[in-house]
Design an enzyme around this catalytic site. Structure first.
Site, short mmCIF file in Angstrom:
data_model
loop_
_atom_site.label_atom_id
_atom_site.label_comp_id
_atom_site.label_asym_id
_atom_site.label_seq_id
_atom_site.Cartn_x
_atom_site.Cartn_y
_atom_site.Cartn_z
N GLY A 15 25.57 52.80 49.84
CA GLY A 15 24.65 51.68 49.94
C GLY A 15 24.91 50.62 48.89
CD GLU A 34 28.34 55.53 40.40
OE1 GLU A 34 28.10 56.70 40.04
OE2 GLU A 34 27.70 54.93 41.29
CG HIS A 47 28.35 62.12 62.01
ND1 HIS A 47 28.45 62.52 63.32
CD2 HIS A 47 28.36 63.27 61.27
CE1 HIS A 47 28.52 63.85 63.38
NE2 HIS A 47 28.46 64.32 62.14
NE ARG A 108 28.60 60.39 50.71
CZ ARG A 108 27.49 60.21 51.40
NH1 ARG A 108 27.36 60.79 52.58
NH2 ARG A 108 26.52 59.46 50.94
CE1 TYR A 215 31.85 64.91 59.74
CE2 TYR A 215 30.00 66.30 60.41
CZ TYR A 215 30.58 65.42 59.51
OH TYR A 215 29.90 65.07 58.37
CG ASP A 294 19.53 58.90 49.78
OD1 ASP A 294 19.15 58.67 50.94
OD2 ASP A 294 20.43 59.73 49.52
CB ALA A 307 25.47 57.29 54.45
#
Length: 393
Positions: A15, A34, A47, A108, A215, A294, A307
């Site tokens: 995000g 960060e 996904h 990811r 997956y 989040d 996400a």
């Protein structure tokens, strides 16, 4: 001369990277802070539905994601014991035609790397753990654990479930442990070749009180990923995750289909994570501070949309700043909340209930959404009438 406000984004997750990239593209002087010491390829799958890929298109990385990701033709739901199909949700070419973009699954870390690379590296700061924030009316002063400080006109809290910005707005309050854990593992597809079984590109195995979502996370189908939802009454480990084991997985999925047993047998390393939630928050912004992802609506991953909601938030927030004018940021923040609260709360609720695509249903309200084209709702007074345990807010 740039008359747009300076903006600080706290958190360079998905995000934070999305909002940072979109703000910088729109000409906002934007710094992204960060707390991690450096970027790392965290081992998990994700996904990206058409609703997210439309944002990736605007950021400029849609084609590269399409090239690196796996493109399942269906989301399958299957009975964990018998293997019987419970739903077949068409994706693949159907998604591109009906929803306007692809549905992919990807690692990811690979997605995150692409997104971080879109940021101005001179305005991306690692190892910056926020310890205090002071909104003095004219500016916001940020203080970091390394003793440094910075300031900005506006601050976006994209700093996750334990957000310091959320704490500044609403006071300290721990997120709620949902009573569920997620086991996560990546398996080399080479190991699966020894089994005469069908390892489908996107399938969720269900039983009454638990599930396993499986997956591929690379387009060459070399890495196969699973994430579970398993009830566990308490989480008292004091950490964000711990190691699990094949033995624990066998016990948790005793009696499950041979495909699931093969996945467990091929597991080399598996970790276990607590699933955390919050009820819909009454406050998403105040003065010069605003939340996304989040930080204001953490949810279980059972819709594979956590996400996605953060990335949609990012796009809507920038859209509202541009729509209203950044000099009227309070009105922009109100417009942003008015156009995100209902959708994010609905996704929170469905994720909490863990019903998404278990049986055949129309997913177009999620996948067909286009954050850039959705008609904007004007702000109204929002009354919270329910929690995650009740009806949707």
């Amino acid at each position: 001369m740039n008359d747009k406000p300076t903006i600080a984004v706290i958190g360079a997750g998905l995000g934070g990277a999305a909002v940072g990239a979109l703000l910088q593209q729109a000409g906002y002087p934007t710094k992204v802070f960060e707390q991690a010491p450096t970027f790392s390829r965290l081992g998990a799958g994700i996904h990206l539905g058409p609703n997210v890929m439309k944002v990736m298109r605007r950021i400029g990385i849609e084609d590269r994601l399409n090239a690196m990701g796996s493109h399942p033709d269906f989301w399958f739901s299957r009975d964990g014991m018998t293997g019987d199909y419970q739903s077949r949700i068409p994706l693949g070419e159907f998604a591109r035609r009906e929803y306007g973009a692809a549905y992919i699954t990807v690692h990811r870390g690979d997605l995150h790397a692409l997104m971080v690379d879109t940021l101005d590296p001179a305005q991306l700061y690692f190892d910056k753990r926020l310890v205090d924030v002071d909104d003095n009316g004219d500016k916001v002063v940020l203080r970091f654990a390394d003793g440094t400080s910075d300031e900005a006109d506006l601050v976006i809290g994209a700093d996750g479930v334990n957000s310091r910005i959320r704490e500044k707005l609403l006071g300290p309050e721990a997120p709620t442990y949902s009573g569920w854990v997620a086991h996560r593992a990546i398996i080399s597809a080479d190991k699966l070749a020894a089994y005469d079984l069908d390892f489908e590109a996107c399938v969720k195995w269900w039983s009454e009180d638990r599930h396993m979502m499986v997956y591929f996370v690379t387009g060459d189908e070399k890495e196969y990923y699973y994430v579970t939802g398993v009830p566990e009454p308490e989480w008292n480990h004091g950490t964000s995750f711990i190691d699990s084991s094949r033995e624990e997985m066998r016990e948790a999925f005793k009696g499950y289909h041979p495909v699931v047993q093969a996945l467990i047998d091929c597991t080399e390393k598996v970790t276990k994570w607590p699933l955390l939630e919050r009820n819909p928050l009454p406050l998403w912004h105040e003065n010069r501070l605003v939340l996304l992802g989040d930080a204001c609506h953490p949810m279980k991953p059972h819709m594979a949309q956590g996400a996605a909601m953060a990335i949609e938030d990012a796009a809507m927030l920038v859209r509202c700043l541009e729509e209203v004018g950044s000099d009227r940021y309070q009105q922009a923040f109100e417009l942003y909340k008015a156009n995100r609260f209902e959708r994010a709360s609905r996704v929170q609720k469905v994720s909490h209930d863990n019903t998404w695509l278990r049986h055949d249903e129309d997913p177009s309200w999620v996948f067909g959404y286009d954050v850039f084209e959705e008609p904007l709702k004007q702000p109204q007074t929002t009354t919270l009438t329910s929690t995650l345990g009740g009806s949707p807010a």
